[in-house]
Motif scaffolding. Sequence first.
Motif, PDB file in Angstrom:
ATOM      1  N   ASN A  92      21.321  -8.101 113.132  1.00  0.00           N
ATOM      2  CA  ASN A  92      22.584  -8.705 113.540  1.00  0.00           C
ATOM      3  C   ASN A  92      23.782  -7.818 113.178  1.00  0.00           C
ATOM      4  N   LYS A  93      23.521  -6.731 112.451  1.00  0.00           N
ATOM      5  CA  LYS A  93      24.605  -5.885 111.936  1.00  0.00           C
ATOM      6  C   LYS A  93      24.611  -4.492 112.554  1.00  0.00           C
ATOM      7  N   PHE A  94      23.393  -3.949 112.813  1.00  0.00           N
ATOM      8  CA  PHE A  94      23.287  -2.586 113.337  1.00  0.00           C
ATOM      9  C   PHE A  94      22.630  -2.593 114.716  1.00  0.00           C
ATOM     10  N   THR A  95      23.137  -1.727 115.593  1.00  0.00           N
ATOM     11  CA  THR A  95      22.510  -1.557 116.900  1.00  0.00           C
ATOM     12  C   THR A  95      21.744  -0.254 116.973  1.00  0.00           C
ATOM     13  N   ASP A  96      22.039   0.664 116.077  1.00  0.00           N
ATOM     14  CA  ASP A  96      21.360   1.954 116.053  1.00  0.00           C
ATOM     15  C   ASP A  96      19.992   1.786 115.388  1.00  0.00           C
ATOM     16  N   PHE A  97      18.932   2.085 116.136  1.00  0.00           N
ATOM     17  CA  PHE A  97      17.581   1.874 115.624  1.00  0.00           C
ATOM     18  C   PHE A  97      17.294   2.741 114.408  1.00  0.00           C
ATOM     19  N   GLN A  98      17.770   3.966 114.400  1.00  0.00           N
ATOM     20  CA  GLN A  98      17.484   4.864 113.275  1.00  0.00           C
ATOM     21  C   GLN A  98      18.134   4.355 111.985  1.00  0.00           C
ATOM     22  N   ILE A  99      19.361   3.844 112.090  1.00  0.00           N
ATOM     23  CA  ILE A  99      20.019   3.282 110.906  1.00  0.00           C
ATOM     24  C   ILE A  99      19.256   2.062 110.421  1.00  0.00           C
ATOM     25  N   LEU A 100      18.884   1.204 111.363  1.00  0.00           N
ATOM     26  CA  LEU A 100      18.144  -0.005 111.005  1.00  0.00           C
ATOM     27  C   LEU A 100      16.830   0.353 110.310  1.00  0.00           C
ATOM     28  N   GLN A 101      16.100   1.325 110.867  1.00  0.00           N
ATOM     29  CA  GLN A 101      14.809   1.703 110.300  1.00  0.00           C
ATOM     30  C   GLN A 101      14.981   2.313 108.912  1.00  0.00           C
ATOM     31  N   HIS A 102      16.039   3.106 108.728  1.00  0.00           N
ATOM     32  CA  HIS A 102      16.301   3.719 107.421  1.00  0.00           C
ATOM     33  C   HIS A 102      16.584   2.635 106.376  1.00  0.00           C
ATOM     34  N   ARG A 103      17.420   1.667 106.728  1.00  0.00           N
ATOM     35  CA  ARG A 103      17.739   0.601 105.785  1.00  0.00           C
ATOM     36  C   ARG A 103      16.505  -0.259 105.498  1.00  0.00           C
ATOM     37  N   LEU A 104      15.680  -0.479 106.526  1.00  0.00           N
ATOM     38  CA  LEU A 104      14.464  -1.259 106.348  1.00  0.00           C
ATOM     39  C   LEU A 104      13.494  -0.553 105.405  1.00  0.00           C
ATOM     40  N   ASP A 105      13.367   0.752 105.552  1.00  0.00           N
ATOM     41  CA  ASP A 105      12.492   1.525 104.653  1.00  0.00           C
ATOM     42  C   ASP A 105      12.988   1.453 103.210  1.00  0.00           C
ATOM     43  N   ASP A 110      11.492  -1.346  97.608  1.00  0.00           N
ATOM     44  CA  ASP A 110      11.689  -2.229  96.460  1.00  0.00           C
ATOM     45  C   ASP A 110      10.547  -3.225  96.293  1.00  0.00           C
ATOM     46  N   LEU A 111       9.613  -3.235  97.235  1.00  0.00           N
ATOM     47  CA  LEU A 111       8.468  -4.153  97.180  1.00  0.00           C
ATOM     48  C   LEU A 111       7.165  -3.356  97.288  1.00  0.00           C
ATOM     49  N   PRO A 112       6.874  -2.495  96.319  1.00  0.00           N
ATOM     50  CA  PRO A 112       5.689  -1.634  96.424  1.00  0.00           C
ATOM     51  C   PRO A 112       4.372  -2.391  96.391  1.00  0.00           C
ATOM     52  N   MET A 113       4.405  -3.647  95.953  1.00  0.00           N
ATOM     53  CA  MET A 113       3.165  -4.420  95.875  1.00  0.00           C
ATOM     54  C   MET A 113       2.714  -4.939  97.243  1.00  0.00           C
ATOM     55  N   ILE A 114       3.568  -4.856  98.261  1.00  0.00           N
ATOM     56  CA  ILE A 114       3.228  -5.363  99.589  1.00  0.00           C
ATOM     57  C   ILE A 114       2.459  -4.301 100.363  1.00  0.00           C
ATOM     58  N   ALA A 115       1.224  -4.631 100.751  1.00  0.00           N
ATOM     59  CA  ALA A 115       0.401  -3.697 101.514  1.00  0.00           C
ATOM     60  C   ALA A 115       0.446  -3.992 103.013  1.00  0.00           C
ATOM     61  N   ASP A 116       0.674  -5.255 103.370  1.00  0.00           N
ATOM     62  CA  ASP A 116       0.666  -5.652 104.778  1.00  0.00           C
ATOM     63  C   ASP A 116       2.002  -6.313 105.103  1.00  0.00           C
ATOM     64  N   TRP A 117       2.850  -5.604 105.844  1.00  0.00           N
ATOM     65  CA  TRP A 117       4.182  -6.104 106.155  1.00  0.00           C
ATOM     66  C   TRP A 117       4.171  -7.149 107.262  1.00  0.00           C
ATOM     67  N   GLN A 118       3.012  -7.380 107.871  1.00  0.00           N
ATOM     68  CA  GLN A 118       2.900  -8.391 108.925  1.00  0.00           C
ATOM     69  C   GLN A 118       2.436  -9.743 108.381  1.00  0.00           C
ATOM     70  N   ARG A 119       2.229  -9.832 107.062  1.00  0.00           N
ATOM     71  CA  ARG A 119       1.893 -11.122 106.446  1.00  0.00           C
ATOM     72  C   ARG A 119       3.047 -12.103 106.613  1.00  0.00           C
ATOM     73  N   HIS A 120       2.701 -13.383 106.702  1.00  0.00           N
ATOM     74  CA  HIS A 120       3.758 -14.404 106.698  1.00  0.00           C
ATOM     75  C   HIS A 120       4.309 -14.506 105.282  1.00  0.00           C
ATOM     76  N   PRO A 121       5.622 -14.557 105.112  1.00  0.00           N
ATOM     77  CA  PRO A 121       6.193 -14.592 103.762  1.00  0.00           C
ATOM     78  C   PRO A 121       5.691 -15.747 102.898  1.00  0.00           C
TER      79      PRO A 121
END
Length: 438
Positions: A92-105, A110-121
């Motif tokens: 909802n804040k960024f339209t640039d995919f590269q910026i979004l992907q960088h922030r997402l990474d 900060d959550l190194p214990m997560i192995a599967d990012w497609q799990r339901h929270p």
Amino acid sequence: MTDSISFNLNFHKFNRSAVHSFSAGLHVIYGESGSGKSQLIKTMAGFESDARPNFSFEGKSIPESIQIVFQNPENQILSHTIETELSFAFENKFTDFQILQHRLDELKSDLPMIADWQRHPVTLSGGEMEMLNLITAFSTDPDAIFIDDGLSFLNENAKNHWVKWIRSKMSNIKTVLWFTSDPADLQYGDIQWELSLSGLKTVNLESNLTHYNYRHSAGKLSLVMNDLCFQYEGNNTHILEHCSCNINDARSIGLIGKNGCGKTTISKLMTGILIPDKGEINLYIDGKTPRIAALDQFPERMLGPDSLESFLSELVVNQKMNPRLINKCINRLNSYQINWELVKDQSVLDIPWSNLRMALIIILAHCDYDVLILDEPTFGLGWNQKLILSQFFKEMLTQKHLILISHDKQFVSAHCDFIYDVDSLSIMHNQHVLTNVK
């Protein structure tokens, strides 16, 4: 620079009124459950509420950009995968995919214990959901963050880590108000406060808390795990791998370990809700399979929108409670400060967590169960309420056996004669809680 949070808080019943100001920094506000912490947060945030608080605001000055970390971590979940939950605000804040992907990474790191990012929270443990919610709240760079008991599922090491993380994300324009039911959390604040039904005041770190005065007799409960392995479907790693233990003659067994180590999974394997991939797990009392009741760390999952009265009736219909014990159970609820007439018809979703947990523990203790498995029963309880729960355990464990799953090591060590550490796969015989030890 962001204006400080300020307001005039009036407690009309006690004829008390004071102006309070919260400057930039980390403020920790302690209060017993029922003192009005959640209501104060909602009022500051401008939420409408049917509740009638025992205080009122005047001259409120609150930054426009705020985020709330809710007491129930499930209430903050919006998306169907962990990845989309993290990226929701950025989309909802960024339209640039590269910026979004960088922030997402950055957030994922900060959550190194997560192995599967497609799990339901909601498949995460309570503590892991709290970590996720902290990250999403800070990701939008708000001017102020209100935390409503939002770190209470974290064990001591994890809490230390995330308080440091919070500080690393704060600048001199950030104000964080962390409301907590644990007085030990006051140590983390730049300024410490206490909220009661009669006022809000700053406090120092000195505490007059007493120790638990608790002992119970030896029991006959056995927990046997043999090369236990379990992996959730779609997860790349085992949450439990080659777990073994042999505990005998226990009255109360505690399960401890870091967040996400598999404590709740073990409880579900005990009850048969889950089936191990390999190995076995068994509970016995005098060599016989006991009748087991399990209280989830999210009690409302058990009942949905039902009331406590309908739950009690269902237990009687299913022959889990002797109808002759209903009045005894209700009297016990009232003696432990749970007014049955006030709560019996309420949806469990509207009952404060502390009251709901205590009510369900008392009700299940009056049923025809031999073992109660309690997952994080002290969540949201203040010190006085933990003492009340401790007193009930002393009464309950004359006839019942208990398995206590908790990150609260102090509470576990004060109430369990055997403690199983899921991290180190080690057993401690904790004899100091036993009476008549030879």
